[in-house]
Motif scaffolding. Structure first.
Motif, PDB file in Angstrom:
ATOM      1  N   ALA A   1       0.842  -1.209   0.000  1.00 61.89           N
ATOM      2  CA  ALA A   1       0.000   0.000   0.000  1.00 61.89           C
ATOM      3  C   ALA A   1       0.873   1.253   0.000  1.00 61.89           C
ATOM      4  N   GLN A   2       1.933   1.242   0.809  1.00 57.24           N
ATOM      5  CA  GLN A   2       2.823   2.410   0.863  1.00 57.24           C
ATOM      6  C   GLN A   2       3.569   2.602  -0.456  1.00 57.24           C
ATOM      7  N   ALA A   3       3.945   1.491  -1.090  1.00 52.81           N
ATOM      8  CA  ALA A   3       4.735   1.583  -2.316  1.00 52.81           C
ATOM      9  C   ALA A   3       3.984   2.326  -3.421  1.00 52.81           C
ATOM     10  N   TYR A   4       2.702   2.086  -3.542  1.00 47.10           N
ATOM     11  CA  TYR A   4       1.975   2.641  -4.697  1.00 47.10           C
ATOM     12  C   TYR A   4       1.140   3.874  -4.355  1.00 47.10           C
ATOM     13  N   ALA A   5       1.206   4.308  -3.085  1.00 44.97           N
ATOM     14  CA  ALA A   5       0.388   5.458  -2.665  1.00 44.97           C
ATOM     15  C   ALA A   5       0.794   6.742  -3.397  1.00 44.97           C
ATOM     16  N   GLY A   6       2.066   6.848  -3.800  1.00 48.25           N
ATOM     17  CA  GLY A   6       2.532   8.088  -4.420  1.00 48.25           C
ATOM     18  C   GLY A   6       2.335   8.136  -5.927  1.00 48.25           C
TER      19      GLY A   6
ATOM     20  N   ILE B   1      16.701   6.715  -6.398  1.00 46.68           N
ATOM     21  CA  ILE B   1      16.876   7.882  -5.525  1.00 46.68           C
ATOM     22  C   ILE B   1      15.546   8.263  -4.893  1.00 46.68           C
ATOM     23  N   GLU B   2      14.500   8.238  -5.702  1.00 46.09           N
ATOM     24  CA  GLU B   2      13.176   8.589  -5.192  1.00 46.09           C
ATOM     25  C   GLU B   2      12.738   7.609  -4.106  1.00 46.09           C
ATOM     26  N   ALA B   3      13.110   6.336  -4.254  1.00 48.83           N
ATOM     27  CA  ALA B   3      12.674   5.310  -3.300  1.00 48.83           C
ATOM     28  C   ALA B   3      13.479   5.337  -2.000  1.00 48.83           C
ATOM     29  N   PHE B   4      14.726   5.837  -2.047  1.00 42.01           N
ATOM     30  CA  PHE B   4      15.606   5.713  -0.864  1.00 42.01           C
ATOM     31  C   PHE B   4      16.058   7.052  -0.277  1.00 42.01           C
ATOM     32  N   ARG B   5      15.695   8.177  -0.900  1.00 40.35           N
ATOM     33  CA  ARG B   5      16.190   9.475  -0.422  1.00 40.35           C
ATOM     34  C   ARG B   5      15.771   9.737   1.024  1.00 40.35           C
TER      35      ARG B   5
ATOM     36  N   GLY C   1       4.166   6.732 -11.971  1.00 42.78           N
ATOM     37  CA  GLY C   1       4.863   6.758 -10.692  1.00 42.78           C
ATOM     38  C   GLY C   1       5.630   8.061 -10.493  1.00 42.78           C
ATOM     39  N   PRO C   2       6.319   8.186  -9.351  1.00 40.73           N
ATOM     40  CA  PRO C   2       6.982   9.454  -9.004  1.00 40.73           C
ATOM     41  C   PRO C   2       8.065   9.912  -9.978  1.00 40.73           C
TER      42      PRO C   2
ATOM     43  N   LEU D   1       8.054   8.915 -13.346  1.00 37.62           N
ATOM     44  CA  LEU D   1       7.476   8.855 -14.703  1.00 37.62           C
ATOM     45  C   LEU D   1       8.023   7.744 -15.589  1.00 37.62           C
ATOM     46  N   ALA D   2       8.527   6.659 -14.998  1.00 42.51           N
ATOM     47  CA  ALA D   2       8.914   5.503 -15.810  1.00 42.51           C
ATOM     48  C   ALA D   2       8.507   4.224 -15.081  1.00 42.51           C
ATOM     49  N   PHE D   3       8.470   3.115 -15.819  1.00 42.61           N
ATOM     50  CA  PHE D   3       7.981   1.869 -15.219  1.00 42.61           C
ATOM     51  C   PHE D   3       8.864   1.393 -14.074  1.00 42.61           C
ATOM     52  N   LYS D   4      10.101   1.887 -14.012  1.00 38.20           N
ATOM     53  CA  LYS D   4      11.018   1.477 -12.945  1.00 38.20           C
ATOM     54  C   LYS D   4      10.426   1.751 -11.557  1.00 38.20           C
ATOM     55  N   ASP D   5       9.542   2.749 -11.467  1.00 32.41           N
ATOM     56  CA  ASP D   5       8.945   3.064 -10.163  1.00 32.41           C
ATOM     57  C   ASP D   5       8.147   1.891  -9.594  1.00 32.41           C
TER      58      ASP D   5
END
Ligand SMILES: *Cc1c(COP(=O)(O)O)cnc(C)c1O
Length: 462
Positions: A77-82, A149-153, A106-107, A109-113
Motif C-alpha cells: 500500500a505504501q509503495a503505490y500510494a505516491g 533515488i526517489e525510493a531511498f532518499r 509513478g513518481p 514517470l517511468a515503469f522502474k517506479d
C-alpha cells in the motif's frame, strides 16, 4: 521460497538475503528454485482486484517466510500510494486488439517506479529488523537511477550511489537524479556509456572485501525483487483483456531484459501469454541473438530511446539458464566466452526453447520518430521514444490475438524527441513542474574502479 544462482556456484538463499545481495557471489543472478503454478480458476478469481490487492496475491508466495501477510499488505500500500493514477497501470486502446499499458504514472514517470517503490519499502522493513546500514549502488541508463533515488532518499540507514553515463541521459532524467538535496543521495556522472557503468558496478560486487565493507546492495534489475514486482502488471493487464479465458501477447521495449523477463515469470505462473515480443532500438543485440543464435556485442550507439542503449543485457542470463535446462556450468561457459571474445553462440536446443517463447523486432531512429508522429495523428496518444519502439514492433506482430504493449516512460521525460516528431512539447505533470528550477548536485567521475571505490568510502564514511 529459495533462490538459486544462474551459475550454480553460490549458496541458495531465502528471499530476504537474495534481495539484499543482488548479484550472486559466483557472478550469477538469483532465480526462484521453483515458480508456483496457478490454475486458470485461481487466476480468474483475481479479476476485478485493485492493483495493490493483485500485487499482494502475486508477490506473496515468493516472499513467504520473510514477510507475513499483514506486513506485506502494508508495504505494498505504501509503495503505490505516491502514484499519480488510481489504476496504477491503466490501459489505453490503440486498435481493435491492441492496448497500451501506461507504466509511467509513478513518481519518476517511468515503469522502474513499480519495482523501485516496492523494493524501497521491502528493504527498509528488512533493515529495520536488524538496524543494519547498507550502501546501494546502481548503474543507470537514466530511469533506474531516478527511481532508486526517489525510493531511498532521506533514509538514515541507506546511502544511495548512482552511476550514470555522463552526457547520455535526458535533461529530465539527469535533473531527477541531481536535484534531490538529501545527504544520503550521491549522483555520479561517469565517463563512458551505460555498459561501462554496469561493468564497474559488477566489479564492485566482485570485490568481496569492498562489498562487505560498505555492505553493498544492488537495485539494478539483476535484483530478483525488482523482477518480482514487475510480474504483477502482466497479470493486471492480462486479466483486464480477458485472461485466463483468452491468451494475450505482450510487446516490451527492452534493454536489460528485466521487464520482459518478468512477463516470462508470469507465463510460468500460468498466465496464458501467447507471445512475448522483444522490442529493441538500433542497439539490437537481443533481436540479432534471437534471429541468428549469436549473441555478439558491437558497442553502444546512442539513440533517442537512451534507456535501451545497452549491449550487455544482464537479465538475458536468467532466460538462458532456463533454456539451458538450469545448467549453471553451461551458463558460466557462455558468460566466460562473452567476457573473453565479446560473443557467444546459443546452443541450438536452447535457442529453440527461447524462440518458442520470445519473438523480436527492432526500430531504427527514423521508425521510432515516425511511430511517435503516426500514433499522435491516429490516436492522440503521445508516446515516449521507448514506448514507440514497442508499438512499432507490436504492430509488425499484429493480427494474432490480443496484444498489450508496455509504455515504459512518460513522453515528458524525453520532450526533445517527442517535439521533433510531433511539433508538440509534452509538459511535466503539475506535481513535478518545478524540476527545472531546483539546484543540481552532481560529481563527475572517471571510468575507474579504484577511484569510484575511494569516493564511495569517503562519502559513506565506512
Ligand atoms: C529501463 C527502461 C527500459 C528497458 O527496460 P529493461 O528492463 O532494461 O528491459 C525501457 N524503457 C524505459 C523508459 C526504461 O527506463
Amino acid at each position: 521460497m529459495r533462490y538459486i544462482s544462474t551459475r550454480g556456484q553460490a549458496p541458495a538463499l531465502g528471499f530476504g538475503e537474495a534481495m539484499m545481495t543482488g548479484l550472486a557471489r559466483d557472478g550469477g543472478l538469483y532465480v526462484p528454485e521453483t515458480v508456483p503454478v496457478l490454475t486458470a480458476a485461481e487466476i480468474a478469481a483475481w479479476r476485478g482486484l485493485s492493483y495493490e490487492d493483485l500485487a499482494f496475491k502475486v508477490v506473496r508466495p515468493f516472499v513467504a517466510g520473510f514477510f507475513d501477510d499483514a506486513e506485506l499488505k502494508r508495504l505494498i500500500a505504501q509503495a503505490y500510494a505516491g502514484f499519480g493514477h488510481i489504476a496504477r497501470a491503466p490501459l489505453v486502446q490503440l486498435g481493435p486488439d491492441h492496448f497500451l499499458m501506461e507504466l509511467f504514472h509513478g513518481p519518476t514517470l517511468a515503469f522502474k517506479d513499480f519495482a523501485m517503490q516496492l523494493i524501497g519499502q521491502l528493504m527498509q522493513a528488512a533493515l529495520a529488523r536488524t538496524g543494519e546500514r547498507i550502501t546501494i549502488v546502481g548503474a543507470t541508463s537514466g530511469d533506474t537511477g531516478s527511481a532508486a533515488i526517489e525510493a531511498f532518499r532521506g533514509l538514515s540507514n541507506v546511502d544511495v550511489v548512482i552511476l550514470f553515463p555522463h552526457g547520455r541521459v535526458s535533461e529530465v532524467q539527469r535533473r531527477q537524479m541531481t536535484t534531490p538535496s538529501e545527504a544520503n543521495v550521491h549522483a555520479l556522472a561517469m565517463e563512458g556509456d551505460f555498459d561501462d557503468c554496469q561493468s564497474r558496478l559488477k566489479d564492485m560486487f566482485n570485490d568481496f572485501a569492498f562489498r562487505d565493507r560498505v555492505r553493498l546492495a544492488g537495485v539494478n534489475s539483476i535484483n530478483w525483487a525488482r523482477v518480482l514486482a514487475q510480474v504483477v502488471y502482466y497479470f493486471h493487464a492480462g486479466l483486464s483483456v480477458g485472461a485466463p479465458d483468452r491468451p494475450v501477447s505482450f510487446t516490451v521495449p527492452t534493454g536489460n531484459f528485466g521487464d520482459i523477463f518478468a512477463g516470462y515469470i508470469a507465463q510460468k505462473m500460468g498466465l496464458p501469454i501467447d507471445r512475448l515480443v522483444i522490442a529493441t532500438n538500433q542497439n539490437d543485440i537481443l533481436d540479432r541473438a534471437l534471429k541468428t543464435g549469436e549473441y555478439r556485442t558491437t558497442g553502444v550507439v546512442p539513440s533517442i530511446s537512451p534507456s535501451m542503449d545497452i549491449q550487455v543485457s544482464s537479465n538475458f542470463e536468467r532466460a538462458l539458464f532456463d533454456a539451458l535446462d538450469r545448467d549453471g556450468a553451461a551458463v558460466q561457459a557462455l558468460m566466460d566466452s562473452l567476457k573473453q571474445s565479446g560473443s557467444f553462440t546459443i546452443p541450438a536446443p536452447a535457442l529453440a526453447k527461447l524462440r518458442a517463447t520470445f519473438l523480436s523486432g527492432r526500430a531504427s531512429e527514423e521508425e521510432t520518430a515516425d511511430t511517435i508522429a503516426r500514433l499522435w495523428r491516429e490516436t492522440g496518444e503521445l508516446l515516449c521514444p521507448h514506448s514507440a519502439v514497442g508499438v512499432k514492433v507490436a504492430q509488425e506482430h499484429a493480427g494474432q490475438g490480443m496484444m498489450v504493449t508496455l509504455a515504459t516512460a512518460h513522453p515528458a521525460k524525453f520532450p526533445d524527441a517527442v517535439e521533433r516528431a510531433t511539433g508538440l512539447r509534452p509538459g511535466l505533470p503539475p506535481r513535478m513542474a518545478d524540476l527545472f528550477d531546483r539546484p543540481e548536485r552532481v560529481t563527475c567521475v572517471p571510468n575507474d574502479l579504484a577511484a569510484l571505490q575511494s569516493l564511495i568510502l569517503e562519502r559513506t564514511g565506512l
